[in-house]
Design a protein around this motif. Structure first.
Motif, PDB file in Angstrom:
ATOM      1  N   GLN A   1      41.417  84.138  92.603  1.00 56.34           N
ATOM      2  CA  GLN A   1      42.101  85.410  93.310  1.00 56.34           C
ATOM      3  C   GLN A   1      41.084  86.180  93.814  1.00 56.34           C
ATOM      4  O   GLN A   1      39.811  86.147  93.644  1.00 56.34           O
ATOM      5  CB  GLN A   1      42.718  86.378  92.316  1.00 56.34           C
ATOM      6  N   THR A   2      41.446  86.533  95.262  1.00 57.27           N
ATOM      7  CA  THR A   2      40.445  87.291  96.054  1.00 57.27           C
ATOM      8  C   THR A   2      40.406  88.607  95.363  1.00 57.27           C
ATOM      9  O   THR A   2      41.467  89.293  95.424  1.00 57.27           O
ATOM     10  CB  THR A   2      40.938  87.499  97.386  1.00 57.27           C
ATOM     11  N   LYS A   3      39.311  89.349  95.665  1.00 57.72           N
ATOM     12  CA  LYS A   3      39.275  90.582  94.874  1.00 57.72           C
ATOM     13  C   LYS A   3      39.145  91.531  96.045  1.00 57.72           C
ATOM     14  O   LYS A   3      39.354  91.343  97.267  1.00 57.72           O
ATOM     15  CB  LYS A   3      37.924  90.907  94.210  1.00 57.72           C
ATOM     16  N   ASP A   4      38.994  93.023  95.870  1.00 52.42           N
ATOM     17  CA  ASP A   4      39.301  93.881  96.922  1.00 52.42           C
ATOM     18  C   ASP A   4      37.758  93.933  97.682  1.00 52.42           C
ATOM     19  O   ASP A   4      36.765  93.008  97.351  1.00 52.42           O
ATOM     20  CB  ASP A   4      39.400  95.307  96.336  1.00 52.42           C
ATOM     21  N   ALA A   5      37.543  94.934  98.358  1.00 57.14           N
ATOM     22  CA  ALA A   5      36.399  94.718  99.548  1.00 57.14           C
ATOM     23  C   ALA A   5      34.979  94.976  98.573  1.00 57.14           C
ATOM     24  O   ALA A   5      33.892  94.233  99.103  1.00 57.14           O
ATOM     25  CB  ALA A   5      36.350  95.730 100.386  1.00 57.14           C
ATOM     26  N   ARG A   6      35.119  95.088  97.445  1.00 57.35           N
ATOM     27  CA  ARG A   6      33.904  95.403  96.370  1.00 57.35           C
ATOM     28  C   ARG A   6      33.815  94.571  95.568  1.00 57.35           C
ATOM     29  O   ARG A   6      32.902  94.467  94.609  1.00 57.35           O
ATOM     30  CB  ARG A   6      33.653  96.894  96.172  1.00 57.35           C
ATOM     31  N   GLY A   7      34.694  93.290  95.478  1.00 58.88           N
ATOM     32  CA  GLY A   7      34.714  92.581  94.451  1.00 58.88           C
ATOM     33  C   GLY A   7      35.198  92.716  93.351  1.00 58.88           C
ATOM     34  O   GLY A   7      34.995  92.095  91.965  1.00 58.88           O
ATOM     35  N   PHE A   8      36.253  93.666  93.098  1.00 58.57           N
ATOM     36  CA  PHE A   8      37.079  94.145  91.909  1.00 58.57           C
ATOM     37  C   PHE A   8      38.491  93.733  92.021  1.00 58.57           C
ATOM     38  O   PHE A   8      39.086  93.504  93.185  1.00 58.57           O
ATOM     39  CB  PHE A   8      36.825  95.584  91.847  1.00 58.57           C
ATOM     40  N   VAL A   9      39.080  93.318  91.030  1.00 55.87           N
ATOM     41  CA  VAL A   9      40.460  92.945  90.796  1.00 55.87           C
ATOM     42  C   VAL A   9      41.230  94.513  91.090  1.00 55.87           C
ATOM     43  O   VAL A   9      40.971  95.529  90.552  1.00 55.87           O
ATOM     44  CB  VAL A   9      40.865  92.182  89.374  1.00 55.87           C
ATOM     45  N   ARG A  10      42.270  94.350  91.932  1.00 51.65           N
ATOM     46  CA  ARG A  10      43.024  95.210  92.032  1.00 51.65           C
ATOM     47  C   ARG A  10      44.617  95.211  91.532  1.00 51.65           C
ATOM     48  O   ARG A  10      45.138  94.057  91.930  1.00 51.65           O
ATOM     49  CB  ARG A  10      43.255  95.842  93.453  1.00 51.65           C
ATOM     50  N   VAL A  11      45.081  96.153  90.907  1.00 58.08           N
ATOM     51  CA  VAL A  11      46.407  96.062  90.204  1.00 58.08           C
ATOM     52  C   VAL A  11      47.096  97.423  90.329  1.00 58.08           C
ATOM     53  O   VAL A  11      46.807  98.091  90.639  1.00 58.08           O
ATOM     54  CB  VAL A  11      46.277  95.721  88.740  1.00 58.08           C
ATOM     55  N   ILE A  12      48.718  96.936  90.409  1.00 57.61           N
ATOM     56  CA  ILE A  12      49.594  98.298  90.594  1.00 57.61           C
ATOM     57  C   ILE A  12      50.174  98.340  89.062  1.00 57.61           C
ATOM     58  O   ILE A  12      50.405  97.636  88.477  1.00 57.61           O
ATOM     59  CB  ILE A  12      50.809  97.788  91.481  1.00 57.61           C
ATOM     60  N   ALA A  13      49.982  99.660  88.537  1.00 59.08           N
ATOM     61  CA  ALA A  13      50.289 100.021  87.403  1.00 59.08           C
ATOM     62  C   ALA A  13      50.701 101.656  87.300  1.00 59.08           C
ATOM     63  O   ALA A  13      50.474 102.404  88.026  1.00 59.08           O
ATOM     64  CB  ALA A  13      48.724  99.852  86.481  1.00 59.08           C
ATOM     65  N   GLU A  14      51.427 101.871  86.066  1.00 57.83           N
ATOM     66  CA  GLU A  14      51.957 102.923  85.844  1.00 57.83           C
ATOM     67  C   GLU A  14      51.007 103.508  84.856  1.00 57.83           C
ATOM     68  O   GLU A  14      50.977 103.310  83.519  1.00 57.83           O
ATOM     69  CB  GLU A  14      53.304 102.943  85.320  1.00 57.83           C
ATOM     70  N   ILE A  15      50.470 104.892  85.276  1.00 57.90           N
ATOM     71  CA  ILE A  15      49.705 105.305  84.130  1.00 57.90           C
ATOM     72  C   ILE A  15      49.569 106.940  84.093  1.00 57.90           C
ATOM     73  O   ILE A  15      50.354 107.528  85.143  1.00 57.90           O
ATOM     74  CB  ILE A  15      48.115 105.108  84.583  1.00 57.90           C
ATOM     75  N   GLY A  16      49.032 107.619  83.172  1.00 59.36           N
ATOM     76  CA  GLY A  16      49.068 108.926  83.185  1.00 59.36           C
ATOM     77  C   GLY A  16      47.851 109.271  83.929  1.00 59.36           C
ATOM     78  O   GLY A  16      46.965 109.023  83.727  1.00 59.36           O
ATOM     79  N   MET A  17      48.102 110.374  84.748  1.00 61.88           N
ATOM     80  CA  MET A  17      47.039 110.777  85.658  1.00 61.88           C
ATOM     81  C   MET A  17      47.391 112.353  86.075  1.00 61.88           C
ATOM     82  O   MET A  17      48.291 112.951  86.118  1.00 61.88           O
ATOM     83  CB  MET A  17      47.028 110.085  86.787  1.00 61.88           C
ATOM     84  N   ALA A  18      46.300 113.013  86.259  1.00 62.29           N
ATOM     85  CA  ALA A  18      46.237 114.186  86.914  1.00 62.29           C
ATOM     86  C   ALA A  18      44.875 114.300  87.874  1.00 62.29           C
ATOM     87  O   ALA A  18      44.069 113.631  87.633  1.00 62.29           O
ATOM     88  CB  ALA A  18      45.945 115.356  86.060  1.00 62.29           C
TER      89      ALA A  18
END
Length: 281
Positions: free
Chosen positions: A90-107
């Motif tokens: 798989q191709t990563k993002d511009a800095r070489g990291f895997v990117r995912v869509i996820a549901e998380i708790g955040m503020a």
């Protein structure tokens, strides 16, 4: 950061990750060649791959700039006794990291003025970073070195044991205080990688603005993560004036500690793996 194999990968010490008994396990490895990417592993891991037929693996290693480069690969050939040939999945993002869509708790909170500058320094700390008092330990070790009797030695050893227990209690209290001081987290659908995060906000946040983020990736990745990010993109989602209404913002993490970044990367790896398992049945 590009994750495509290059000649400077050869000779690097690496870590190869794969699921074992529903948990991720890490194994030492070294990169022996590129085109194809050849990775040398230990006999235990090689035998496991042979017996289980496991094909998908994750590889990471330190780069010249000090960050970890993840690589998602598929075992194409196995050369006994210990050599694997991998192809990139798989191709990563511009800095070489895997990117995912996820549901998380955040503020998040917007940082302005001096708070933005101070947050860059605070970002070097994780919720789990609590240091013991080295000065007391040093003094007790000096007393131990100069003890003139068995009784004095026992007394000093007893004090050292008490100090260790106190440090452990202080760390627990400090950790709880940090967790209790967290803002109330809400569920967000985000696009997340080891280099940054993107999510929707109710109103425009200008590019260049710094945000303090609080992320809950679930119990397997506790404690909560604190990070500072800079807005690099803001896309209007409404039909009205672009300066108003909901927007999708993308942030680049600033000075994120390697061990915190590793926890985010581990989370994205698992999400990708779960998605692949769902697709393949």
């Amino acid at each position: 950061m590009d994750s495509r194999p290059t000649k400077d990968w050869v000779g690097r010490t690496a870590v190869l990750t794969l699921p074992v008994d529903k948990e991720d396990r890490e194994f030492p490895a070294s990169i022996r060649g590129v085109d194809p990417l050849q990775v040398q592993v230990g006999p235990t891991l090689f035998e496991r791959l042979v017996t289980t037929g496991q094909k998908e693996v994750w590889l990471r290693f330190e780069t010249a700039v000090g960050s970890r480069l993840p690589f998602r690969g598929l075992v194409k050939h196995m050369v006994p006794p210990d050599l694997l040939e991998l192809v990139q999945l798989q191709t990563k993002d511009a800095r070489g990291f895997v990117r995912v869509i996820a549901e998380i708790g955040m503020a998040y909170e917007i940082l302005r003025g001096d708070r933005a500058a101070l947050a860059e320094t605070d970002n070097a700390e994780d919720l789990d970073d609590v240091q013991a008092n080295p000065w007391n330990s040093y003094k007790l070790k000096r007393l131990l070195a100069h003890a003139e009797s068995e009784l004095e030695t026992e007394v000093v050893l007893g004090l050292m044991r008490i100090e260790t227990k106190l440090d452990q209690l202080i760390q627990q209290v400090d950790r709880l205080a940090k967790v209790k001081s967290l803002p109330k987290l809400q569920t967000h659908i985000v696009s997340l990688s080891g280099s940054g995060i993107a999510f929707q906000v109710p109103e425009k946040i200008p590019e260049g603005t710094k945000l303090k983020l609080f992320l809950d990736l679930g119990p397997k990745y506790s404690p909560h993560i604190q990070a500072v990010g800079e807005v690099v993109r803001c896309i209007s989602l409404g039909n009205g004036p672009k300066s108003f209404g909901p927007c999708k913002i993308a942030l680049k993490f600033s000075n994120i500690p390697v061990k915190v970044q590793d926890r985010i990367v581990a989370f994205t790896f698992r999400k990708q793996r779960d998605k692949l398992r769902h697709i393949t049945g």
